[in-house]
Design a protein around this motif. Sequence first.
Motif, short mmCIF file in Angstrom:
data_model
loop_
_atom_site.label_atom_id
_atom_site.label_comp_id
_atom_site.label_asym_id
_atom_site.label_seq_id
_atom_site.Cartn_x
_atom_site.Cartn_y
_atom_site.Cartn_z
N ARG A 18 13.63 -0.50 -50.83
CA ARG A 18 13.90 -1.89 -51.63
C ARG A 18 12.64 -2.17 -52.74
O ARG A 18 12.97 -2.39 -53.71
N ALA A 19 11.48 -1.64 -52.33
CA ALA A 19 10.26 -1.62 -53.23
C ALA A 19 10.64 -0.80 -54.60
O ALA A 19 10.38 -1.12 -55.68
N GLU A 20 11.16 0.35 -54.05
CA GLU A 20 11.58 1.28 -55.25
C GLU A 20 12.86 0.79 -56.01
O GLU A 20 12.62 0.87 -57.32
N ASN A 21 13.73 0.31 -55.64
CA ASN A 21 14.68 -0.26 -56.29
C ASN A 21 14.23 -1.60 -57.17
O ASN A 21 14.90 -1.63 -58.41
N THR A 22 13.58 -2.16 -56.75
CA THR A 22 13.21 -3.32 -57.54
C THR A 22 12.28 -3.02 -58.63
O THR A 22 12.57 -3.32 -59.65
N SER A 51 19.74 -12.32 -60.42
CA SER A 51 20.95 -12.49 -59.67
C SER A 51 21.32 -11.29 -58.78
O SER A 51 22.09 -11.27 -57.47
N ILE A 52 20.97 -10.23 -59.15
CA ILE A 52 20.97 -9.01 -58.28
C ILE A 52 20.34 -9.30 -56.73
O ILE A 52 21.10 -8.93 -56.03
N ASP A 172 23.36 -0.91 -50.91
CA ASP A 172 23.52 -2.26 -51.00
C ASP A 172 23.09 -2.44 -52.73
O ASP A 172 23.54 -3.19 -53.27
N ASN A 173 21.96 -1.93 -52.75
CA ASN A 173 21.31 -1.87 -54.21
C ASN A 173 22.27 -1.41 -55.52
O ASN A 173 22.23 -2.31 -56.47
N THR A 174 22.69 -0.30 -55.37
CA THR A 174 23.28 0.41 -56.20
C THR A 174 24.59 -0.62 -56.44
O THR A 174 24.98 -0.83 -57.61
N ALA A 175 25.24 -1.24 -55.31
CA ALA A 175 26.41 -1.99 -55.41
C ALA A 175 26.10 -3.30 -56.40
O ALA A 175 27.00 -3.76 -57.27
#
Length: 318
Positions: A18-22, A51-52, A172-175
């Motif tokens: 999650r840290a990387e995705n953020t 929003s993401i 979850d993050n990609t979606a």
Amino acid sequence: MLSRTADHLFWMARYMERAENTARMLDVNYQTSLLPQSAAVSEQGWRGLLSISELSTIYQDRYGAVEARKVMQFMVRDESNPSSIVSCLRAARENARAVRGALTTEVWETTNQTWLEFNRMLKDSAFERDPGAFFEWVKFRSHLSRGVQVGTMLQDEALHFVRIGTFLERADNTARLLDVKFHAVESDFYGAADAKDQEYDFYHWSAILRSVSGFEVYRKVYRNVIQPEKVAELLILRPDMPRSLAASINEVVTNLALVANDHSAETQRRAGRLRADLAFNRIDEILTTGLHAYLTQFLDRVSDLGGGISRDFLVSAR
């Protein structure tokens, strides 16, 4: 394996991912904000980022107007924001500390050093001096963490739970990224109005691809101009694209099978059905029925899958 140990491993991996995705989303928004554009378009991009992560309301209550500097502070430094990079790296480190016995020395030291170095960089104002380099550092440390896990850990249940957490979070993050970004430029499916719009579209879709390390992959796979429907296909259905929905769910299903117990049959069935839907779907069918509806349903199914994994293997849902 004790369920408490599995719980810590699962969430250690999720928080690091999650840290990387953020960092990826912040970096793309930051780089895009440097392009010539109106204030309204720039603000829309930062609103989309909030929003993401479903943080729009929390942000507005604390910071008011949506401004680039404030959003980046909120998503990097704000310890009261559970999805900020500082909160994620702290949680990853604390979960790792709780199960040091299940980790190799290299995995623990990498996670701990990431946390310590991150705090040092914040104090030295490295983030303010060069946000782009700062975000690249966060991504690199996440890559390093995954590499050390795969390269040093025994391939037993501990590593399998780490992998499940990583790829469930990635799916979850990609979606979420796809849903928000495609919704923001829904009209692009019908073609740009003029050359200026087409130039903006190129940078916009390039930014989306770069946020998931997919720009070079897209060029290699499709060998043509960037088209929204091809971007959607790459990030949803291509099992050979590392951050796609299909690739992420494939990893979840594979690792679930390796830790299966007497209670997990239903969770495995749902995961397998989701993988089958991705394997046999077509992008034209998805777009015909509606990309937003499809991704919303996908996110619901991923959330349900996470709940099933928590019930079957972990201490409790978080």
